[in-house]
Each structure stands twice: as structure tokens, then as C-alpha cells.
Scaffold this motif. Structure first.
Motif, PDB file in Angstrom:
ATOM      1  N   GLU A 151       0.823  -1.388   0.068  1.00  0.00           N
ATOM      2  CA  GLU A 151       0.032  -0.086  -0.120  1.00  0.00           C
ATOM      3  C   GLU A 151       0.794   1.153  -0.057  1.00  0.00           C
ATOM      4  OE1 GLU A 151      -3.681   0.454  -0.057  1.00  0.00           O
ATOM      5  OE2 GLU A 151      -3.087  -1.595  -0.903  1.00  0.00           O
ATOM      6  N   ILE A 152       1.949   1.266   0.717  1.00  0.00           N
ATOM      7  CA  ILE A 152       3.024   2.357   0.907  1.00  0.00           C
ATOM      8  C   ILE A 152       3.494   2.520  -0.610  1.00  0.00           C
ATOM      9  CG2 ILE A 152       5.006   3.340   1.788  1.00  0.00           C
ATOM     10  CD1 ILE A 152       4.187   2.083   4.484  1.00  0.00           C
ATOM     11  N   GLU A 153       4.068   1.194  -1.162  1.00  0.00           N
ATOM     12  CA  GLU A 153       4.669   1.457  -2.385  1.00  0.00           C
ATOM     13  C   GLU A 153       3.615   1.817  -3.460  1.00  0.00           C
ATOM     14  OE1 GLU A 153       6.009  -2.161  -2.977  1.00  0.00           O
ATOM     15  OE2 GLU A 153       7.886  -1.925  -1.852  1.00  0.00           O
ATOM     16  N   ASN A 154       2.557   1.491  -3.704  1.00  0.00           N
ATOM     17  CA  ASN A 154       1.642   1.922  -4.578  1.00  0.00           C
ATOM     18  C   ASN A 154       0.919   3.379  -4.338  1.00  0.00           C
ATOM     19  OD1 ASN A 154       1.491  -0.631  -5.622  1.00  0.00           O
ATOM     20  ND2 ASN A 154      -0.417  -1.487  -4.500  1.00  0.00           N
ATOM     21  N   GLY A 155       0.934   3.882  -2.921  1.00  0.00           N
ATOM     22  CA  GLY A 155       0.665   5.199  -2.857  1.00  0.00           C
ATOM     23  C   GLY A 155       1.721   6.159  -3.527  1.00  0.00           C
ATOM     24  N   THR A 156       2.813   5.889  -3.694  1.00  0.00           N
ATOM     25  CA  THR A 156       3.791   6.759  -4.247  1.00  0.00           C
ATOM     26  C   THR A 156       3.513   6.802  -5.869  1.00  0.00           C
ATOM     27  OG1 THR A 156       5.367   4.842  -5.069  1.00  0.00           O
ATOM     28  CG2 THR A 156       5.789   6.092  -2.838  1.00  0.00           C
ATOM     29  N   ARG A 157       2.720   6.133  -6.434  1.00  0.00           N
ATOM     30  CA  ARG A 157       2.164   6.224  -7.791  1.00  0.00           C
ATOM     31  C   ARG A 157       0.731   7.011  -7.835  1.00  0.00           C
ATOM     32  NH1 ARG A 157       5.318   1.531  -7.598  1.00  0.00           N
ATOM     33  NH2 ARG A 157       3.364   0.367  -7.272  1.00  0.00           N
ATOM     34  N   LEU A 158       0.215   7.093  -6.842  1.00  0.00           N
ATOM     35  CA  LEU A 158      -1.172   7.602  -6.855  1.00  0.00           C
ATOM     36  C   LEU A 158      -1.376   9.177  -7.454  1.00  0.00           C
ATOM     37  CD1 LEU A 158      -2.813   6.445  -3.383  1.00  0.00           C
ATOM     38  CD2 LEU A 158      -3.213   5.566  -5.809  1.00  0.00           C
ATOM     39  N   ARG A 159      -2.411   9.461  -7.888  1.00  0.00           N
ATOM     40  CA  ARG A 159      -2.472  10.880  -8.551  1.00  0.00           C
ATOM     41  C   ARG A 159      -2.902  11.843  -7.594  1.00  0.00           C
ATOM     42  NH1 ARG A 159      -6.520  10.442 -13.499  1.00  0.00           N
ATOM     43  NH2 ARG A 159      -5.761  12.651 -13.767  1.00  0.00           N
ATOM     44  N   SER A 160      -3.440  11.377  -6.328  1.00  0.00           N
ATOM     45  CA  SER A 160      -3.651  12.397  -5.263  1.00  0.00           C
ATOM     46  C   SER A 160      -2.315  12.695  -4.730  1.00  0.00           C
ATOM     47  CB  SER A 160      -4.502  11.661  -4.211  1.00  0.00           C
ATOM     48  OG  SER A 160      -4.368  12.548  -3.013  1.00  0.00           O
ATOM     49  N   ALA A 161      -2.221  14.276  -4.852  1.00  0.00           N
ATOM     50  CA  ALA A 161      -0.918  14.779  -4.347  1.00  0.00           C
ATOM     51  C   ALA A 161      -0.604  14.829  -2.864  1.00  0.00           C
ATOM     52  CB  ALA A 161      -0.814  16.404  -4.616  1.00  0.00           C
TER      53      ALA A 161
END
Length: 347
Positions: free
Chosen positions: A64-74
Motif C-alpha cells: 500500500e505504501i509503494e502503490n501510494g507513491t504512484r497515486l494521482r492524489s498529491a
């Protein structure tokens, strides 16, 4: 225990053998308990299951942390990048020994509990996950400590080397008394009932001795034997020595393996690749450089022995570098062995 099945309490009482039977039974039961507890620890399975539960939570948190770095939400991306920095020293914690894994998860949780990470965790919805990971890690530690205490307790208890002579002496006393009573009857009372009863006991015990001698001649591991005075040679260390493509491989670059091709893993240590229940193969796990684990399907594992296994390399994985490890339960306890080199998957 076959002797006490025929020399029953009732028969011993009738033939004046109670004084010899009672200590033999008591000492045999102690020996049997020592032998059984030496075979394995009852808590091993619960420890393994708790470790799997912990790893599932840990990998979820990491993903979840790794995927979060690629989210569109700043906001979420910023939170994930901050937490990724905290996670970095512990990314491979689940590949280490139980003690190291537990220690690193504990340290990670202590870091994440710091005030500056409260908001980032909440932003990614991971606050409860961290709490859950802490709970399961503590539960694992409790189980592991209990088994360590169990090991220590067993070390200070009677062992096979000390109890076996006592069992042998009690057995010798019992069978000697049976023989003495038989001959005493022949010289004095000449009772047909005593002759028949004790004669049958003697014949049956002799047949057990013949059976035991035959079993010893053909005996494999796991039998009840005395601990030798001289130390046994150390067992061969469990290690993967080679991974390569069986057919059409590149002998100059054996670690390059094509997807969908038959591959072979060779190892030392004499263990077999088996699952926890012993009714199927253990796991062959490939890990990419992004720390994603992928387990080779069980149906792809074609051949197994105590020196190697052969399998069809997974086809759906992307090309690139991977580490490879095997997880087995040979002997009932979990064993993880990782190949020290990197393999490369090719089309």
C-alpha cells in the motif's frame, strides 16, 4: 511397550511379577515421552501459521505504501513517499530469520508510531493496519518465546541417554524374574497352569527380540537408539547450489532461464521440498527487484528428491532479474533456503 501388553497388571499380580512390572512401565513411559518430544515441537505449526498471518499484514502495508507513491492524489503521494522512507530499512524483513523478522517489525512499528507519521498513515488509511501488525507481531513473539522456553525445559529434563539404561535394567529385571519363576515351578510345584502361562510369555518375548533384531538390521532414521558417546558429524548445511534451465539452456550463463521452460534447483542438506501437511510440494518463490513475491504453481513442480527439484518456470512473469528461494516443511519444521545469486528470466 509390547512386553507390558502381554504382561498385564492382572497377569503380573497372579504370577507375582508386579514388583518388576511397575518400575519397567514407569520408566518406559518416561523414555517414550522423551523420544516423542525430541522428534518435534507441538508449537511449530502455530508459530508457522502466526508468521504467515504476520507476513500477510506486513506485505499489505508495504504494498500500500509503494502503490501510494504512484497515486494521482498529491496528498496521498506525499504521505506514501514519506512512509516509504521509513519503510526502506525494513523492506526485506520478511526474508530474514524469525528473530530478525520480529525485531525489524518491532522497530518499524516504533518508527511509525512517531507523531510525524500519524497523519500520513491516516491519509493512506493504514493506521489500523499498523496496529494489527503490532498485535500479531507480539503474538508471534509470545509463541516463539514459549517454544524457546520449551526447548530449554527439555534440555534440563531426562534425555534418552540417561533414561535408556534405566529402562533396560528394569526390563532385564522383569524378564529374568519370569525365567526364575518358570524354573522354580519346574523344580517345585510343577503347575501346568504356571508352566503354560510363563512359557507362553517367554516364547512371545523371544519372538519380540527376534523381530526387534530384524528391525534394527533394516532400521532407518527415527528409531529409538542410544545417543553415542562420540559426537556425530555435523549435518550438511542446507543451501541452494545451482539453478539452471534443463534443456536448451545457456551453459555459459546458467542463471538465465526462459519462461515456460523446465528448470532445475539443486541443493545440499538432504531435505525434500514438501508442504506443511506433507501431501504436496513446498513452495518455489521468485522475488522481483520491486520485492513482489510470486510462487510457482504446485502443478508446475514436476520432480522432487532430497537433492533437487525440477519445475516449469512461470510464464506470466515479466523479464528481468529475480531472487529465488524455496520454503519447505521437511521434518515438520519450516525451512527457507535462498539462492545466493540472481537469476534472469528471458522470453
Amino acid at each position: 511397550m509390547k512386553v507390558t501388553r502381554i504382561v498385564t497388571e492382572e497377569l503380573a499380580e497372579a504370577q507375582h511379577l508386579t514388583a518388576q512390572r511397575t518400575p519397567y512401565v514407569a520408566k518406559y513411559l518416561i523414555e517414550d515421552e522423551v523420544y516423542k518430544t525430541n522428534v518435534g515441537y507441538a508449537s511449530t505449526k502455530s508459530i508457522s501459521e502466526k508468521n504467515k498471518e504476520r507476513s500477510k499484514i506486513f506485505l499489505y502495508l508495504k504494498t500500500e505504501i509503494e502503490n501510494g507513491t504512484r497515486l494521482r492524489s498529491a496528498d496521498k503521494q506525499a504521505a506514501a513517499e514519506l512512509l516509504s522512507f521509513v519503510l526502506k530499512p525494513y523492506r526485506s524483513a520478511d526474508r530474514k530469520s524469525y528473530m530478525e523478522y520480529t525485531s525489524e517489525v518491532y522497530s518499524l512499528i516504533q518508527d511509525l508510531k512517531r507523531e510525524e507519521y500519524t497523519e500520513p498513515l491516516a491519509t493512506l488509511g493504514l493506521t489500523e493496519i499498523v496496529t494489527e501488525l503490532e498485535t500479531v507481531n507480539n503474538e508471534f513473539q509470545t509463541l516463539f518465546d514459549a517454544r524457546s522456553g520449551e526447548k530449554h525445559s527439555r534440555k534440563v529434563k531426562v534425555n534418552m541417554k540417561t533414561i535408556r539404561p534405566e529402562v533396560d535394567a528394569a526390563y532385564h529385571e522383569l524378564v529374568t524374574t519370569i525365567n526364575v519363576l518358570y524354573y522354580a515351578n519346574e523344580l517345585t510345584e510343577k503347575s501346568d497352569e504356571v508352566r503354560t502361562t510363563l512359557g507362553k510369555l517367554i516364547d512371545t518375548i523371544n519372538s519380540y527380540i527376534i523381530e526387534l533384531n530384524d528391525a534394527i538390521t533394516h532400521r532407518g532414521d527415527g528409531s529409538k537408539v542410544d545417543i553415542p558417546d562420540d559426537p556425530e558429524p555435523k549435518p550438511e548445511e542446507a543451501a541452494i547450489t545451482a539453478v539452471y534451465q534443463v534443456e536448451e539452456g545457456n551453459p555459459d550463463k546458467p542463471n538465465e532461464i526462459k519462461k515456460g521452460k523446465r528448470a532445475r534447483i539443486e541443493w545440499t542438506g538432504g531435505f525434500e521440498l514438501v508442504n506443511e501437511t506433507g501431501d504436496g510440494p513446498g513452495d518455489i518463490i521468485l522475488r522481483s527487484n520491486t520485492d513482489w513475491d510470486d510462487t510457482v504453481p504446485a502443478e508446475n513442480i514436476l520432480e522432487r528428491s532430497n537433492k533437487y527439484c525440477e519445475f516449469i518456470m512461470t510464464e506470466y512473469l515479466t523479464e528481468g532479474d529475480y531472487t529465488i528461494r524455496i520454503e519447505t516443511y521437511d521434518g515438520g519444521s519450516p525451512l527457507v533456503v535462498e539462492y545466493p545469486q540472481t537469476i534472469k528470466l528471458l522470453m
